[in-house]
Scaffold this active site. Structure first.
Site, PDB file in Angstrom:
ATOM      1  N   GLY A 175      53.172   8.750  69.725  1.00 20.74           N
ATOM      2  CA  GLY A 175      53.917   9.979  69.960  1.00 20.74           C
ATOM      3  C   GLY A 175      54.669  10.109  71.264  1.00 20.74           C
ATOM      4  N   GLY A 176      54.740   9.038  72.024  1.00 20.06           N
ATOM      5  CA  GLY A 176      55.461   9.104  73.299  1.00 20.06           C
ATOM      6  C   GLY A 176      56.913   9.517  73.114  1.00 20.06           C
TER       7      GLY A 176
ATOM      8  CG  ASP B 125      52.643   6.088  62.612  1.00 14.72           C
ATOM      9  OD1 ASP B 125      53.379   5.652  63.503  1.00 14.72           O
ATOM     10  OD2 ASP B 125      51.733   5.392  62.070  1.00 14.72           O
TER      11      ASP B 125
ATOM     12  NE  ARG C 190      49.868   3.288  65.833  1.00 12.79           N
ATOM     13  CZ  ARG C 190      50.090   2.650  66.978  1.00 12.79           C
ATOM     14  NH1 ARG C 190      49.124   1.950  67.532  1.00 12.79           N
ATOM     15  NH2 ARG C 190      51.252   2.721  67.559  1.00 12.79           N
TER      16      ARG C 190
ATOM     17  CG  ASP D 292      55.138   2.627  53.292  1.00 13.52           C
ATOM     18  OD1 ASP D 292      56.102   2.500  54.083  1.00 13.52           O
ATOM     19  OD2 ASP D 292      54.588   1.664  52.723  1.00 13.52           O
ATOM     20  N   GLY D 293      56.775   4.959  55.597  1.00 12.85           N
ATOM     21  CA  GLY D 293      58.158   5.290  55.948  1.00 12.85           C
ATOM     22  C   GLY D 293      59.179   4.663  55.013  1.00 12.85           C
TER      23      GLY D 293
ATOM     24  CG  ASP E  29      59.594   3.032  68.488  1.00 15.54           C
ATOM     25  OD1 ASP E  29      60.185   2.034  68.927  1.00 15.54           O
ATOM     26  OD2 ASP E  29      58.534   3.469  68.982  1.00 15.54           O
TER      27      ASP E  29
ATOM     28  CB  CYS F  73      58.078  -2.749  72.578  1.00 15.75           C
ATOM     29  SG  CYS F  73      56.682  -2.635  71.478  1.00 15.75           S
TER      30      CYS F  73
HETATM   31  C1  LIG Z   1      55.966   0.940  67.878  1.00 15.37           C
HETATM   32  S1  LIG Z   1      54.872   1.993  67.090  1.00 15.37           S
HETATM   33  C2  LIG Z   1      55.613   3.571  67.312  1.00 15.37           C
HETATM   34  C3  LIG Z   1      55.453   4.141  68.698  1.00 15.37           C
HETATM   35  C4  LIG Z   1      55.908   5.566  68.842  1.00 15.37           C
HETATM   36  N1  LIG Z   1      57.271   5.741  68.360  1.00 15.37           N
HETATM   37  C5  LIG Z   1      55.807   6.036  70.263  1.00 15.37           C
HETATM   38  O1  LIG Z   1      56.828   6.046  70.964  1.00 15.37           O
HETATM   39  O2  LIG Z   1      54.702   6.435  70.684  1.00 15.37           O
HETATM   40  C6  LIG Z   1      55.080   1.637  65.420  1.00 15.37           C
HETATM   41  C7  LIG Z   1      54.353   2.553  64.466  1.00 15.37           C
HETATM   42  O3  LIG Z   1      54.775   2.278  63.153  1.00 15.37           O
HETATM   43  C8  LIG Z   1      53.733   2.630  62.283  1.00 15.37           C
HETATM   44  N2  LIG Z   1      53.998   2.037  60.958  1.00 15.37           N
HETATM   45  C9  LIG Z   1      53.730   0.785  60.544  1.00 15.37           C
HETATM   46  N3  LIG Z   1      54.148   0.623  59.276  1.00 15.37           N
HETATM   47  C10 LIG Z   1      54.686   1.790  58.892  1.00 15.37           C
HETATM   48  C11 LIG Z   1      55.261   2.253  57.694  1.00 15.37           C
HETATM   49  N4  LIG Z   1      55.372   1.452  56.641  1.00 15.37           N
HETATM   50  N5  LIG Z   1      55.699   3.515  57.644  1.00 15.37           N
HETATM   51  C12 LIG Z   1      55.588   4.324  58.718  1.00 15.37           C
HETATM   52  N6  LIG Z   1      55.048   3.938  59.867  1.00 15.37           N
HETATM   53  C13 LIG Z   1      54.600   2.699  59.951  1.00 15.37           C
HETATM   54  C14 LIG Z   1      52.512   2.130  62.985  1.00 15.37           C
HETATM   55  O4  LIG Z   1      51.365   2.844  62.557  1.00 15.37           O
HETATM   56  C15 LIG Z   1      52.861   2.405  64.444  1.00 15.37           C
HETATM   57  O5  LIG Z   1      52.272   3.593  64.892  1.00 15.37           O
END
Ligand SMILES: C[S@@+](CC[C@H](N)C(=O)[O-])C[C@H]1O[C@@H](n2cnc3c(N)ncnc32)[C@H](O)[C@@H]1O
Lengths: 264, 395
Positions: free
Chosen positions: B189-190, B208, B213, B239-240, B267, B322
């Site tokens: 969530g940042g 998410d 998370r 699921d996004g 992201d 990242c």
């Molecule tokens: C890089 S992190 C996001 C960090 C966040 N944007 C932040 O700034 O704090 C990637 C996120 O994508 C999520 N994720 C992975 N597969 C996904 C999917 N199919 N649909 C939605 N989210 C997904 C993971 O749970 C993870 O929390």
């Protein structure tokens, strides 16, 4: 040539007070020039004449030149107060450890404190280097000749540095001797090594093998910082400065953690 | 010991580094050793000021320590250049007649030339830096750390510590008042919090897939955002990749037929290079996760596609990772552009973000050779990132 005016001379005995004249003559007889004798007399002015003469003579007997002996005494005038017997004993010991002739002179010149180190301490350091670090007799002589200060070190500190180079960096004794490992303070050894390692330019050998070819320990340690950065680490002073600060903090915090772990 | 049997034979961090050494040294060449050392040393943080808390004390506390808000510094710089560009045009006209002062003026103008070119090229330069977001960082080479965040009298924390480079994708997504915003992979969530700091989000959908998370996301919202603002955020765990099926309709309806745009931040999950190089825990280079790791670019592509499809015409999509890997960065974007065009007949414009490099060069170390988008490289004197971001506009 006109004599220097008296007030330009160092405080202490005048150009030729009655007491000093005989002493000066004795020192000149031992091989010091008039000027050197004058400088020698200015050291530890309250010392008895025999003591001064005997100590100075003892140093000459070690193989030091008059100028070298004088320079040494000027740097550590306390040596004059050491009983000559003790001085001789220590010199003997150093010689027995392999510091003969020019080596002894060089060693004592580099670290005059050596003549203050008790025999027990000397022996402990040597035992460590021979028995735990497994340097050969020849290598030991070389180590003592180039880094006589090892004889003043805590054996634990020496051992730590050796183990770091041997296990962490995978360097053999022969290379350590060439690189004059013990001339470098441990923190600097670690800084340079870990800097290279994190940059992907040094790798601990695994069963004697590495993926990349590591730079020689000698180059890592002996190059001046600027050259080390430019030709080994491909980096800049700005980066290295930050790195050293970060690593110091890392180490500090790791120690704290280790201490915490001990008590939980 | 008990865990000995389950411990990997070769540490995952070593596998990760080995992988990076092979691929990134090719890509980054002589820069790689510096980047590698950056990855393996303590990273730098930024303190994202919480505009919702009573945090007036923070600047007073941080400025004497030499920390500065890099966002407002950049927007001041942008404004200066824009004024400079105007003055420059005048100066060019009367250059002929000048005598003594001429060389000085020329030198000055040369120094500004690049910046002015930037300023002329991208008109919304100043406007593109949302001035409401404030993030403090210590200067280059300064390794001072921030104290932990503290609550104000209402219990809201005064700042959020994060990799300051994570703010760049949020700044790139130029949220305007009332915009509807979708944060497709939002936890922990940042960036969601940073989006809210603009004060412009008409509505924010934070999604998410990971339930655990999203718990962290809820916590952050609770510790930083007052109730009335929290109410404009809807947190979901879909699921996004299926966003369009599950939410597309309602959200577009919610967004209304009016002028509010749906801005999307994608992201994505990635090889999180810094984490993979330094932490064994939850490391994607673990032998057992090889398949998952190899599937990442595909997952990223699908998520970006879902983001593009969720965006209304004219809206912006920012893609970010990242990781330093071109396979997870430019390649994913390029594939998405192709697919959007070929399969959905959607044409997309890749927005130029090169002015970010000029504006933020004092704070971050940028890679100058990205085919598409921008990449922040870790560097010991400015140890942020890696952070890749690319801004798309749906036409
Ligand atoms: C890089 S992190 C996001 C960090 C966040 N944007 C932040 O700034 O704090 C990637 C996120 O994508 C999520 N994720 C992975 N597969 C996904 C999917 N199919 N649909 C939605 N989210 C997904 C993971 O749970 C993870 O929390």
């Amino acid at each position: 040539r006109a004599l220097l005016p008296a007030r330009a001379l160092p405080a202490g005995p005048g150009p030729c007070p009655r007491r000093g004249c005989g002493e000066a003559a004795a020192l000149r007889a031992a091989g010091f020039s008039q000027e050197q004798a004058r400088r020698l007399l200015a050291l530890q002015p309250r010392l008895g004449p025999e003591q001064r003469e005997a100590a100075a003579a003892q140093l000459l007997l070690l193989g030091l030149s008059a100028e070298a002996a004088l320079a040494l005494l000027e740097r550590s005038p306390a040596l004059l107060r050491l009983p000559t017997e003790r001085l001789r004993e220590r010199a003997e010991e150093l010689r027995r450890l392999g510091l003969d002739g020019g080596r002894l002179e060089r060693a004592v010149r580099r670290s005059p404190q050596l003549l203050h180190v008790p025999r027990k301490r000397l022996r402990a350091a040597v035992r460590l280097l021979r028995e735990r670090c497994l340097f050969t007799a020849e290598q030991l002589r070389e180590v003592l000749g180039t880094c006589p200060a090892v004889l003043q070190e805590e054996p634990r500190t020496l051992h730590h540095q050796f183990q770091y180079a041997y296990f962490r960096m995978g360097v053999q004794q022969k290379e350590m001797v060439k690189a004059r490992l013990f001339q470098t303070p441990f923190a600097e050894l670690r800084n340079r090594h870990i800097f290279l390692e994190r940059r992907g330019l040094y790798e601990t050998p695994h069963k004697g093998q590495t993926q990349i070819s590591n730079p020689k320990l000698k180059d890592i340690l002996q190059l001046p910082e600027e050259d080390f950065l430019a030709s080994l680490a491909y980096s800049t002073p700005e980066e290295y400065e930050v790195f050293k600060k970060l690593l110091a903090r890392e180490e500090e915090e790791k120690e704290e953690e280790d201490v915490d772990a001990l008590y939980t | 010991e008990k865990w000995a049997s389950t411990a990997p034979r070769i540490a995952s961090t070593r596998l990760a580094l080995h992988h990076f050494d092979t691929s990134y040294s090719l890509r980054l060449g002589a820069l790689w050793p510096s980047v590698r050392a950056g990855l393996l040393c303590e990273q730098k943080y930024g303190a994202l000021l919480n505009n919702f808390a009573a945090a007036d004390h923070v600047p007073q506390e941080l400025e004497p320590l030499n920390a500065a808000d890099f966002v407002s510094e950049a927007s001041q710089k942008a404004q200066q250049w824009q004024r400079g560009a105007a003055v420059g045009a005048v100066a060019r006209g009367c250059q002929e007649g000048s005598g003594e002062g001429r060389t000085v003026m020329q030198a000055e103008m040369m120094a500004q030339a690049e910046m002015m070119a930037q300023a002329e090229m991208s008109p919304p330069l100043g406007a593109s830096i949302s001035s409401k977001i404030k993030c403090y960082t210590f200067p280059r080479g300064d390794i001072t750390r921030f104290r932990p965040a503290r609550p104000d009298s209402l219990g809201l924390l005064d700042y959020y510590l994060m990799d300051a480079a994570s703010l760049l994708p949020v700044l790139a997504l130029n949220v305007q008042p009332g915009d509807f915003v979708l944060d497709l992979c939002a936890a922990p969530g940042g960036k969601t919090l940073a989006l809210l700091q603009t004060g412009f989000c008409g509505h924010l959908a934070a999604n998410d897939i990971s339930i655990s998370r999203t718990k962290r996301l809820y916590q952050i919202l609770h510790s930083y955002v007052p109730r009335e603002v929290r109410d404009t955020v809807s947190v979901t765990s879909y699921d996004g990749r299926d966003w369009d099926q599950v939410k597309g309709g309602t959200f577009h309806k919610g967004a209304g037929a009016g002028s509010v745009l749906l801005q999307v931040l994608v992201d994505v999950p990635c090889t999180t290079d810094r984490h993979s190089a330094t932490e064994e825990d939850n490391n994607i280079f673990h032998k057992r996760r090889t398949k998952e790791r190899q599937m990442l670019p595909m997952l990223q592509l699908q998520l970006l596609m879902a983001g593009i499809l969720a965006a209304k015409p004219g809206a912006e999509v920012v893609y970010s990772t990242c990781s330093l890997s071109p396979l997870q960065n430019e390649c994913v974007v390029e594939r998405a552009l192709d697919i959007a065009e070929a399969q959905f007949n959607i044409s997309i414009h890749v927005e130029d973000l090169s002015h970010f490099r000029t504006l933020f060069q004092e704070t971050f170390s940028f890679f100058s050779d990205c085919r598409l988008g921008e990449l922040v490289l870790p560097h010991l004197t400015a140890n942020f990132g890696p952070m890749y971001f690319c801004k798309l506009r749906r036409m």
